[in-house]
Enzyme design. Structure first.
Site, PDB file in Angstrom:
ATOM      1  N   GLU A 323     -51.198 -25.502   1.831  1.00  0.00           N
ATOM      2  CA  GLU A 323     -50.097 -26.257   1.993  1.00  0.00           C
ATOM      3  C   GLU A 323     -50.376 -27.745   2.351  1.00  0.00           C
ATOM      4  OE1 GLU A 323     -47.426 -22.823   4.701  1.00  0.00           O
ATOM      5  OE2 GLU A 323     -48.387 -24.726   5.610  1.00  0.00           O
ATOM      6  N   CYS A 324     -49.633 -28.487   1.342  1.00  0.00           N
ATOM      7  CA  CYS A 324     -49.671 -30.187   1.444  1.00  0.00           C
ATOM      8  C   CYS A 324     -50.991 -30.592   1.603  1.00  0.00           C
ATOM      9  CB  CYS A 324     -48.776 -30.381   2.864  1.00  0.00           C
ATOM     10  SG  CYS A 324     -48.400 -32.011   2.885  1.00  0.00           S
ATOM     11  N   ALA A 325     -51.396 -30.759   2.745  1.00  0.00           N
ATOM     12  CA  ALA A 325     -53.105 -31.231   2.553  1.00  0.00           C
ATOM     13  C   ALA A 325     -53.789 -30.478   1.929  1.00  0.00           C
ATOM     14  CB  ALA A 325     -53.376 -31.353   4.204  1.00  0.00           C
TER      15      ALA A 325
END
Length: 437
Positions: A323-325
């Site tokens: 997720e994201c990072a």
């Protein structure tokens, strides 16, 4: 009790975190909570309360799970403090759905309104009167005045609020010593500041203890009626061989909901935390990877320098949920620095903030998703990615993500308590140690 405010920047985090620390210093067992999807404030809450900070978000998990998740987190505690988000009535779009007021109603909890008193005196009463009467289903039980300038300023504010019939539960003077450093997505996470963050939380506890009426605040909290709900428990499922799920941690990957690890364990996994900044190998026997949110853009040079781990992640044959990072770390490059290359694309920092709830539809099968499945998530980033091919998710006005049979990667932050099958899918698709040799 719920700590709310007329707007962001009024001092909710100062009061909520300080109150948690002050009550804990009294010997009380404090349960810390945060309205909305934010990961950073719960990190400070955890330091203050000595137990995991937990999020309450009706959009991510559904209205029916808010009270059960609250009771799960508050089990065995004497008092629960819930920090709100934005202004009291600010929710999704033009509604108050997922707002602090919405969660206060779902918990039937009294609200303490934190008001920034700087540059006003009698007008404070008008502001509070409006918030206290705007929705009769929300009970504003008192006010904490923040950024009070002098004894005379405090007297004027207290007199105005007394005339309006609203109790003043505290008055905090302006104090630059209690400020917390910020950067492009808000406060710097507590996990990155370590001893400095502990000292900051101690100062907040002392500030609230000397500035607020803790006995009155406790009386207000005790006025909350019992909830007609049962505590949430992660659904248990047996897994063959108790597979190891490695979860990224350390300073670069600080974002994660406490329930995710609980769900993985309940699904039969053994959870092992690794730090991509320091560890050169994945935990022994790793059968699946979870790489959540955080700030890899701040640590891009260090992540790039850890070539042994990047190569291990690139060649990892088991399922990966990012997720994201985590998405940025899996890309070929981040701001021109070499990352893992598991997702064919490049990522870079931008000046544009992408923020909001998403009602997303998955377009293909991945370790977590099935084609046509709908998931609710949240975006919050200042980076952008470029990769070829169809996105993994679509929603009204947008799309995002990369997916293949081994990887689920996107900017969307998901709360697995609202979709516990995600943890079960990841664990059931984990590779056994014999396959990984």
């Amino acid at each position: 009790m719920v700590i709310a405010a007329p707007s962001s920047g009024s001092g909710k985090t100062t009061v909520a975190t300080g109150l948690m620390a002050a009550l804990r210093a009294r010997g009380l067992r404090v349960s810390p909570h945060k309205v909305g999807p934010d990961y950073i404030d719960p990190g400070y809450h955890a330091l203050a309360a000595g137990r995991p900070g937990r999020n309450l978000d009706p959009w991510l998990v559904g209205e029916s799970l808010v009270a059960p998740l609250f009771l799960h987190g508050a089990a065995g505690c004497d008092v629960a403090v819930v920090e709100g988000v934005m202004g009291l009535f600010d929710g999704k779009g033009v509604t108050d759905f997922a707002s602090t007021a919405h969660v206060a109603r779902l918990l039937d909890a009294p609200v303490v309104l934190v008001v920034d008193a700087a540059r006003q005196s009698r007008s404070v009463a008008a502001v509070v009167h409006g918030f206290a009467t705007f929705d009769p289903r929300v009970r504003v039980g008192g006010v904490v005045l923040n950024r009070v300038g002098s004894d005379r300023h405090e007297e004027l504010c207290r007199a105005a609020l007394a005339a309006a019939g609203v109790a003043v539960l505290g008055a905090i003077r302006r104090d630059d010593a209690v400020s917390t450093p910020s950067r492009h997505l808000g406060l710097v996470p507590a996990a990155e500041r370590e001893a400095e963050a502990v000292a900051a939380v101690d100062r907040l506890g002392a500030l609230v203890s000397r500035s607020c009426d803790l006995d009155a605040l406790l009386r207000l909290a005790r006025s909350a009626p019992a909830l007609d709900a049962s505590a949430w428990e992660p659904p248990h499922r047996e897994a063959r061989g108790r597979p190891v799920v490695a979860v990224a941690g350390g300073a670069a990957f600080t974002f994660g909901y406490a329930e995710h690890v609980e769900l993985l364990r309940a699904a039969g996994a053994e959870v092992a935390v690794f730090d991509p900044l320091r560890d050169e190998r994945l935990p022994g026997g790793t059968g699946a990877l979870v790489i959540g949110g955080g700030f890899p853009e701040v640590y891009a040079a260090e992540l790039a320098a850890n070539e042994p781990l990047r190569e291990q992640v690139a060649a990892f044959p088991g399922p990966i949920a990012a997720e994201c990072a985590g998405l940025l770390y899996l890309c070929d490059e981040l701001d021109g620095r070499r990352m893992c290359g598991r997702v064919p694309g490049r990522a870079r920092m931008t000046s544009r903030l992408t923020l909001g709830y998403r009602d997303a539809v998955a377009l293909r099968r991945t370790p977590l998703t099935r084609a046509g499945e709908r998931l609710r998530g949240h975006e919050f980033h200042r980076t952008a990615t470029e990769y070829a091919g169809e996105p993994l998710f679509r929603w009204d006005g947008g799309h995002d993500g990369y997916g293949d049979p081994g990887v689920t990667a996107s900017y969307l932050h998901l709360h697995w308590a609202g979709a516990p099958h995600l943890a079960q899918r990841l664990v059931s698709s984990s590779r056994s140690p014999s396959v990984l040799r």
